[in-house]
Design a protein around this motif. Structure first.
Motif, mmCIF file in Angstrom:
data_model
loop_
_atom_site.group_PDB
_atom_site.id
_atom_site.type_symbol
_atom_site.label_atom_id
_atom_site.label_comp_id
_atom_site.label_asym_id
_atom_site.label_seq_id
_atom_site.Cartn_x
_atom_site.Cartn_y
_atom_site.Cartn_z
ATOM 1 N N ASP A 535 0.833 -1.208 0.000
ATOM 2 C CA ASP A 535 0.000 0.000 0.000
ATOM 3 C C ASP A 535 0.867 1.257 0.000
ATOM 4 N N ARG A 536 0.242 2.404 -0.250
ATOM 5 C CA ARG A 536 0.929 3.701 -0.137
ATOM 6 C C ARG A 536 -0.058 4.765 0.310
ATOM 7 N N LEU A 537 0.480 5.864 0.791
ATOM 8 C CA LEU A 537 -0.380 6.959 1.249
ATOM 9 C C LEU A 537 -1.030 7.662 0.070
ATOM 10 N N LEU A 538 -2.317 7.870 0.166
ATOM 11 C CA LEU A 538 -3.034 8.685 -0.818
ATOM 12 C C LEU A 538 -3.108 10.125 -0.316
ATOM 13 N N ALA A 539 -3.264 10.276 1.005
ATOM 14 C CA ALA A 539 -3.316 11.617 1.602
ATOM 15 C C ALA A 539 -2.932 11.542 3.077
ATOM 16 N N GLN A 540 -2.204 12.585 3.520
ATOM 17 C CA GLN A 540 -1.857 12.746 4.935
ATOM 18 C C GLN A 540 -2.222 14.184 5.283
ATOM 19 N N LEU A 541 -3.243 14.361 6.115
ATOM 20 C CA LEU A 541 -3.859 15.678 6.276
ATOM 21 C C LEU A 541 -3.912 16.105 7.735
ATOM 22 N N GLU A 542 -3.624 17.374 7.969
ATOM 23 C CA GLU A 542 -3.811 17.950 9.309
ATOM 24 C C GLU A 542 -5.230 18.498 9.358
ATOM 25 N N MET A 543 -6.070 17.870 10.196
ATOM 26 C CA MET A 543 -7.476 18.257 10.247
ATOM 27 C C MET A 543 -7.947 18.394 11.686
ATOM 28 N N ASN A 544 -9.214 18.805 11.826
ATOM 29 C CA ASN A 544 -9.840 18.900 13.143
ATOM 30 C C ASN A 544 -11.021 17.928 13.174
ATOM 31 N N THR A 545 -11.370 17.461 14.359
ATOM 32 C CA THR A 545 -12.492 16.504 14.461
ATOM 33 C C THR A 545 -13.819 17.114 14.009
ATOM 34 N N THR A 546 -13.890 18.438 13.928
ATOM 35 C CA THR A 546 -15.133 19.077 13.462
ATOM 36 C C THR A 546 -15.160 19.215 11.935
#
Length: 814
Positions: A535-546
């Motif tokens: 497998d490989r990363l499609l996306a690595q995102l800094e997000m908030n639970t909201t």
């Protein structure tokens, strides 16, 4: 004796047996009678207690004794079915007016089982006696019991409309019933209105009987549902708990629940609310306590400081049994058949039953009154010729001779002669003559009254009305359930309920997703992310639970994933497959992930398909309330696939590269805005057999470039300045040198704006190479580039991507 064998088709045997079984279940087991509102087992329990003298004015008796009597005399079934029916008739949270009073543990609203019947004691309630009143006056038909040793009633006289007052629920073969309880006083008012105006409408009846009245109180929403149920027998309402928001200490608020919807298990409800708190699906709840005591029901939900109490209450209404739907299904046995009945039909069935009962009772009482009048007349005449009567009796040889002489000499009938010869001496006084004359007058009056009732239906109905009014005066109480006109639409502000936490969201090519806390990420120093080798990363995102994560698939669908619903998994562990959250077709796969913190930014989504179609749609159109299944994002033809999706402000450019080695750069403004289900427009002109291999959103910045990779393992970096912005739907320019033998074909390309960026590629045999953009020198559009993979050993290159940049992090706490 020789055996007789009958050959019959199996379907005939089964059909016949099941037909007989279902007829029995429908008529004699699971459905209530429209007249007295009782199922056979309930009727038998009440009748057995009545004939045993186990009534409200006598002491309690062991429940086991009644159960034994019912099984032995009337109901040849298991003792548990009889005892359970008996217990239910004693539970004040199930019946509006209980028919059995019970000492001991008779269960609870928490679903606790009752004590065994050897420990509990019971007797008829006062109102249950009203169901049985006049049963000994030949008012209802009796039939032999199962072993022909005694008789049992087929229906009870029922002084009040029990079916509507206490409701009923049951499932039989092919039929089910759900009739809610009502307030006694209101039901009686409806019966009185129906007697006075037999053609009154449901709307008119609802002025006195506005709707059900549940023993547990609560709030009913939806008068239209009640009206429909009363008109047709079927309808749906919403029952809501009674809850109040109270101010506590230190600025904290409490939600206090004092009444629950009908048939909701309190213990399960408290457990569910506490689970929402523990699973962090609902932020703002500090504690949940069941403070119910002998003074009444009380569930206290303690909120955290500054929590939005209204939003939390609405969420609980929507996601727990604090609010439940109730469906009317008013099926009852009417004239020995199951029938879906409207309110007027139920009232008419009850009125017809009472007319029959009062008529039968009047016939019985008239017969008794006439018999007594005949005796009294004889006694009065005998006392008027007392000396002769005494002389005749003294001259007789025995009682029989005395009777015959009285009948022969004075014309008395046998009944009168019997009464005279059994007359006690103390009654030969003047007082007794007066009493007899008074009794004769009263009997004349009663006979005239009863004859009038039997001759005039108006008088008959007057009797019924008078008795109902007496019932209302004696037993009616205040309504417990509040009725509201409309069903309130619950709007839940998710952001007010979810703990706002910064997290790292990762999505892999094979469809594994997770959210990870910054603490877990920092502990691993951003290394060794849990992922399958292939497998490989499609996306690595800094997000908030909201926030919301939109995942787009090859077949043109999208998955709407609020970040707080993603599984919270440590950095070093493999995520959960997306199909566990939202079902995905087996042949579908993820192609893009778009983070959304707000749908109201004016941004758009751009879609690119393999066949060169492009589409631009406003991001706001992808916001939804229900997201339990894949939703259509773009209309894709059978032979086409989505290869890229990204968010944009609409002011950038799009660069498309084809498999045969052409590239086209054009402004996003060239793509007209369309709706969600539209297919899009042509982005690049393709030759037959060619397809789009890469799509890169770009900004026209100095020093930026494209890294292009071919199947032969050649990699080259081409400056952005090599491409002049053009208009869409053109062929584009060449980006790979044409080679006649074993030509280069573009597998993928990425846009790089700095030398630190890394490009990854994978070969058919799983060999992965990572290349730093800085290590590649700029080439022109016609060069081949540098070979970085030995494709003879590793196989051709099949996948190209840009490695996600290492996150800077937000501190250990995150």
């Amino acid at each position: 004796m020789a055996e007789r064998l009958l050959e019959m088709p199996l379907e005939d045997v089964l059909g016949d047996r099941f037909g007989r079984y279902s007829k029995y279940i429908i008529q004699d087991r699971a459905l209530p009678d429209a007249r007295d509102g009782l199922k056979p087992v309930q009727r038998r329990i009440l009748y057995a207690m009545y004939i045993d003298g186990n009534t409200a004015d006598k002491p309690f008796r062991k429940a086991a004794k009644t159960v034994g009597n019912v099984i032995g005399n009337f109901h040849p079934h298991g003792d548990s079915s009889v005892y359970e029916a008996m217990v239910r008739m004693s539970q004040e949270w199930k019946l509006r007016n209980v028919l059995v009073e019970m000492h001991g543990n008779n269960g609870s609203i928490d679903g606790d089982p009752p004590a065994a019947m050897r420990y509990t004691e019971a007797r008829l309630s006062a109102i249950a006696a009203e169901l049985l009143r006049d049963i000994d006056k030949e008012t209802v038909p009796f039939v032999p019991n199962f072993d022909d040793t005694t008789d049992e009633p087929t229906v009870l006289p029922a002084m009040f409309p029990n079916l509507l007052v206490n409701g009923s629920t049951g499932i039989s073969a092919g039929y089910a019933t759900d009739i809610p309880p009502h307030a006694l006083g209101e039901v009686i008012d409806a019966v009185l209105m129906r007697i006075d105006r037999p053609d009154c409408t449901v709307d008119e009846l609802m002025t006195v009987l506005p709707g059900p009245d549940f023993p547990t109180g609560g709030i009913i929403q939806g008068k239209d549902g009640i009206r429909k149920a009363y008109e047709t027998g079927r309808g749906k309402i919403i029952i809501r708990a009674k809850a109040a928001i109270e101010q506590g200490k230190g600025g904290k608020k409490h939600i206090v629940i004092t009444e629950l919807p009908y048939e909701v298990n309190k213990a399960n409800l408290v457990k569910k609310i506490d689970e929402l708190r523990l699973d962090k699906k609902l932020d703002g709840i500090a504690d949940v306590r069941d403070e119910t005591d002998r003074n009444g029901l009380s569930i206290v939900i303690e909120l955290k400081k500054d929590a939005d109490a209204e939003a939390i209450l609405n969420y609980l209404y929507k996601n727990t049994d604090l609010q439940v739907p109730y469906s009317f299904n008013m099926v009852a046995i009417h004239e020995r058949r199951p029938k879906l009945m409207s309110l007027p039909e139920l009232l008419d069935a009850y009125i017809a039953h009472r007319k029959e009962v009062v008529t039968n009772r009047s016939h019985f009482e008239l017969k008794k009154a006439n018999e007594r009048k005949h005796i009294v007349d004889g006694l009065i005449r005998a006392l008027s010729i007392l000396d002769e009567v005494i002389a005749t009796i003294r001259a007789s040889s025995d009682k029989r001779d005395a009777k015959e002489r009285l009948m022969a000499h004075y014309g008395f009938t046998e009944a009168q002669a019997e009464a005279i010869v059994t007359l006690q001496l103390y009654r030969l006084t003047n007082t007794d003559i007066t009493a007899l004359r008074q009794e004769a007058e009263e009997l004349d009056q009663a006979i005239a009254e009863l004859t009038g009732i039997l001759a005039d239906e108006k008088k008959l109905l007057g009797v019924i009305k008078k008795e109902l009014k007496t019932m209302k005066k004696q037993y009616a109480d205040e309504r417990r359930t509040v009725i509201e006109e409309e069903i309130e639409e619950l709007k839940v502000k998710v952001e007010a309920l979810i703990p706002a936490e910064d997290v790292i969201v990762t999505v892999t090519k094979e469809g594994y997703v997770k959210r990870t806390s910054y603490r877990s990420y920092s502990a691993s120093n951003g290394q060794d992310m849990g992922m399958k080798e292939t497998d490989r990363l499609l996306a690595q995102l800094e997000m908030n639970t909201t926030d919301v994560l939109l995942l787009f698939t090859r077949r043109g669908y999208y998955l709407y994933c609020p970040v707080h619903t993603l599984p919270d998994i440590r950095w070093k562990e493999v995520g959960q497959h997306i199909s566990h959250l939202i079902p995905l077709e087996r042949d579908d796969e993820l192609v893009a992930a778009v983070p959304v913190s707000s749908f109201n930014t004016g941004e758009q989504l751009v879609f690119v398909t393999k066949q060169g179609l492009v589409k631009r749609t406003e991001l706001a159109q992808y916001q939804v309330q229900r997201y339990t299944r894949p939703l259509v994002a773009v209309n894709v033809k059978e032979d086409d696939d989505v290869i890229a999706v990204y968010a944009t402000d609409g002011c950038g450019h799009l660069w498309l590269a084809t498999h045969d080695g052409h590239a086209l750069l054009f402004a996003e403004e060239e793509i007209s805005l369309v709706g969600v289900r539209a297919a899009g427009v042509k982005g690049i002109q393709l030759k037959e057999g060619d397809f789009v291999a890469a799509a890169c959103p770009v900004r026209l910045e100095e020093g930026s470039s494209f890294v292009v990779v071919t199947q032969r393992g050649a990699v080259k970096k081409v400056a952005m300045s090599e491409f002049e912005p053009s208009s869409r739907a053109k062929r584009g320019v060449v980006i790979v040198r044409e080679v006649k033998s074993n030509p280069h074909r573009v597998v993928g390309a990425v846009f790089v704006s700095s030398d630190e960026e890394m490009v990854g590629l994978r070969t058919e045999k799983g060999v992965v190479e990572t290349i730093e953009a800085a290590s590649l020198r700029l080439s022109d559009r016609y060069s081949t580039g540098s070979f970085v993979v030995d494709t003879d050993e590793a196989g051709p290159v099949v996948d190209v991507w840009k490695e996600p940049a290492k996150l800077l992090g937000k501190g250990e706490e995150g």
